[in-house]
Write a protein that holds these residues in place. Structure first.
Motif, short mmCIF file in Angstrom:
data_model
loop_
_atom_site.label_atom_id
_atom_site.label_comp_id
_atom_site.label_asym_id
_atom_site.label_seq_id
_atom_site.Cartn_x
_atom_site.Cartn_y
_atom_site.Cartn_z
N SER A 121 -4.54 2.54 3.50
CA SER A 121 -5.89 2.96 3.11
C SER A 121 -6.54 2.02 2.11
O SER A 121 -7.62 2.32 1.60
CB SER A 121 -5.85 4.38 2.54
N GLN A 168 0.81 -1.22 0.00
CA GLN A 168 0.00 0.00 0.00
C GLN A 168 0.85 1.27 0.00
O GLN A 168 1.95 1.30 0.55
CB GLN A 168 -0.91 0.01 1.23
N TYR A 178 -2.26 10.24 8.03
CA TYR A 178 -2.38 10.04 6.57
C TYR A 178 -1.61 11.10 5.80
O TYR A 178 -2.01 11.52 4.73
CB TYR A 178 -3.86 10.03 6.15
N GLU A 182 0.98 4.29 3.62
CA GLU A 182 -0.39 4.44 4.11
C GLU A 182 -1.01 3.05 4.21
O GLU A 182 -0.48 2.08 3.65
CB GLU A 182 -1.21 5.33 3.16
N ASN A 235 -4.76 5.78 7.95
CA ASN A 235 -5.65 6.26 6.90
C ASN A 235 -6.54 7.35 7.48
O ASN A 235 -6.49 7.61 8.70
CB ASN A 235 -6.48 5.12 6.29
#
Length: 583
Positions: free
Chosen positions: A316, A301, A562, A314, A537
């Motif tokens: 997310s 990610q 984030y 991150e 996130n």
């Protein structure tokens, strides 16, 4: 725990990483435990980059909040990193072009050491050797002899000849001598507890590549994407020696379909990507689920959405990994916490994909994927290969031609034995359309419901705890910290700090996020008065998942980050103590 933190920074494209690598590899070989983190921009040249190394007497999984030595090649490095320096720390900067360093906090007690690094290298005949001059100065600052670098230098420049090797050794010596002659500031390294030349020094991406090879994976199809590309490079370096094949596909759609095809053919196959690439794989993910073909996808990610922050970290993609693709399919999503766990968990991923005949997504991130750490010897026999329900040639010979029920509905588990191409009487169509037991397309409601129920009951027998969930704490506690994936390191250090402050605290790290380990998580949440969910996130995706699966909405508070940078321990501690993440 005794440790020392060192950082080098400057303009991207000027060899900052090579300075950090040489320094880190040398100390790792000496038996120190290291964690090295790279901060860089999505530029070929220019901008700011730095390489931070934490040197410790025992294994570490995070590069640390503060800093003991900063080696700066420009003013921007000082501006962006000076806040990390502790009182009594050392700032070494290149005075060749930066005549006087501007310090943002004049009250901080920092030992400033200007060294004409570029000029020294130029006098030696090659300005590019400024990185070796800097390494020599760093060597003096921590009380090491320049000769410790020689073995690493000889390995790096072996193909360039003896003259280049000797020139770089001289550059290290010059940097060392200049520091020793002009400054008497020295910081002590922690006690060395590891064995000489014993520890590996690897990234999470390298752990994935090596673990996949160990699991019997012999085909990887991928499209280059930061920060996952290193997995493909690692596979290119090692897979061919064991009969493996690598294909750089034209895009992520093709890469995922190729991996599905490889698994259909009986070869353990995978693909690796990051968030944008995973988005493109969604239709293919549904095909693997519908056709009950094993599939392993690694999602490293990065900051999103869209192109987002390609070189920043991150977490997310959690919702995408769990809920992505149209329709409903069984899947497993596992999130290792460290580089060595990435090595073992990718092996589990292949076993699970073949056992349950479904997609398995391994979720890491840029922080784990591209950071390097000292890793003790890996156990190559720890995870045993399990290829799941495979029908034998003898069983197929008992079946009438064309009557092989690849999608047999009469299995209690929903898992029906699969064949591979070439087995007599084992031919079937791995159809993307809804189908009956032999694989032919259907549309009648009754068969559709039976097939859907068959697929969805496969994971009813999967226990997430068989892969693992981390818990640390006493039986009774007031505060519970929960995270998933690579936030393990910072949460664990925050947990230790809060304990030292007298807080009754516990730490729970979820390693399988889907199917969710509801029972274990609920048991621990029930004990706590307050629960803090650390989410890398903006929307608290793990907190939302816990609330959906377990409840206890009023107990759960998010600690969010984030901005592209990893969590610091301080941010988590402040979040728990109510001081705000950035206090």
């Amino acid at each position: 725990m005794k440790d020392l933190k060192w950082k080098v920074g400057g303009a991207q494209g000027e060899g900052i990483d090579s300075t950090g690598e040489i320094f880190a590899i040398t100390l790792n070989r000496m038996g120190y435990y290291l964690f090295a983190y790279r901060h860089f921009m999505s530029l070929i040249k220019g901008g700011h980059t730095n390489y931070k190394v934490r040197i410790a007497s025992q294994p570490v999984h995070y590069h640390g909040d503060d800093l003991d030595i900063l080696l700066a090649f420009d003013q921007r490095t000082i501006d962006e990193n000076f806040h990390e320096l502790k009182d009594g720390s050392i700032l070494i900067y290149d005075s060749s072009k930066l005549k006087e360093a501007k310090l943002s906090d004049q009250g901080k007690k920092v030992n400033v050491c200007p060294i004409p690094i570029y000029d020294i290298a130029q006098q030696l005949g090659n300005p590019i050797m400024k990185n070796m001059v800097a390494a020599g100065a760093s060597c003096a600052a921590v009380g090491l002899e320049p000769s410790i670098f020689y073995e690493v230098i000889e390995g790096i420049f072996e193909k360039k000849g003896e003259n280049i090797i000797n020139a770089n050794k001289e550059a290290i010596q010059k940097g060392y001598d200049y520091y020793k002659e002009n400054f008497n500031f020295k910081l002590e390294l922690p006690e060395k507890t590891g064995e000489m030349n014993k520890n590996l020094f690897m990234t999470g991406n390298e752990g994935i590549g090596l673990g996949a090879l160990t699991a019997g994976c012999r085909f990887l199809a991928a499209y280059p994407i930061t920060p996952a590309t290193e997995i493909m490079y690692n596979a290119l370096a090692h897979f061919p020696r064991f009969g493996g094949k690598i294909i750089q596909a034209e895009d992520e759609i093709a890469a995922c379909l190729m991996a599905i095809g490889g698994n259909y053919a009986g070869v353990r196959s995978m693909t690796s990507t990051s968030g944008p690439g995973l988005s493109l794989m969604m239709e293919a993910l549904g095909l693997a689920g519908m056709s009950e073909t094993p599939l392993v996808i690694v999602d490293v990610q990065r900051g999103g959405p869209a192109t987002g922050l390609p070189t920043k970290t991150e977490q997310s993609d959690l919702n995408e990994m769990i809920y992505g693709s149209h329709g409903e399919i069984p899947r497993i999503v596992i999130t290792p916490t460290t580089a060595e766990e990435a090595f073992y968990y990718i092996q589990h991923a292949f076993n699970l994909a073949e056992k349950y005949q479904c997609p398995v997504i391994v979720g890491t991130d840029m922080f784990m994927g591209m950071s390097k750490k000292s890793v003790a010897d890996l156990d190559f026999g720890k995870v045993k290969i399990d290829r799941g329900e495979m029908i034998s040639d003898e069983e197929l010979l008992k079946i009438e031609k064309g009557m092989f029920k690849r999608y047999n509905l009469e299995t209690e588990t929903g898992i029906s034995p699969r064949s591979i191409p070439g087995q007599k009487n084992g031919r079937y169509v791995a159809l993307g359309n809804e189908h009956e037991e032999t694989g032919y397309e259907i549309e009648d409601p009754e068969t559709r419901v039976k097939m859907m129920d068959k697929r969805m009951r496969k994971l009813k027998h999967f226990d997430p705890s068989e892969i693992g969930i981390y818990f640390s704490g006493e039986d009774q506690f007031d505060t519970l910290l929960i995270g998933f994936g690579s936030t393990f390191a910072q949460i664990n250090e925050a947990y230790q700090e809060l304990k030292e402050k007298g807080e009754k605290v516990a730490h729970l790290q979820v390693k399988v996020v889907y199917p969710f380990p509801r029972k274990i998580v609920e048991e621990q949440i029930q004990k706590a008065a307050k629960v803090f969910v650390v989410d890398h996130n903006a929307t608290g995706q793990l907190r939302q998942l816990i609330q959906k699966e377990v409840g206890y909405h009023e107990k759960l508070t998010s600690i969010l980050k984030y901005d592209g940078n990893p969590f610091s321990v301080r941010e988590i501690v402040n979040g728990v103590l109510g001081k705000g993440v950035n206090a």
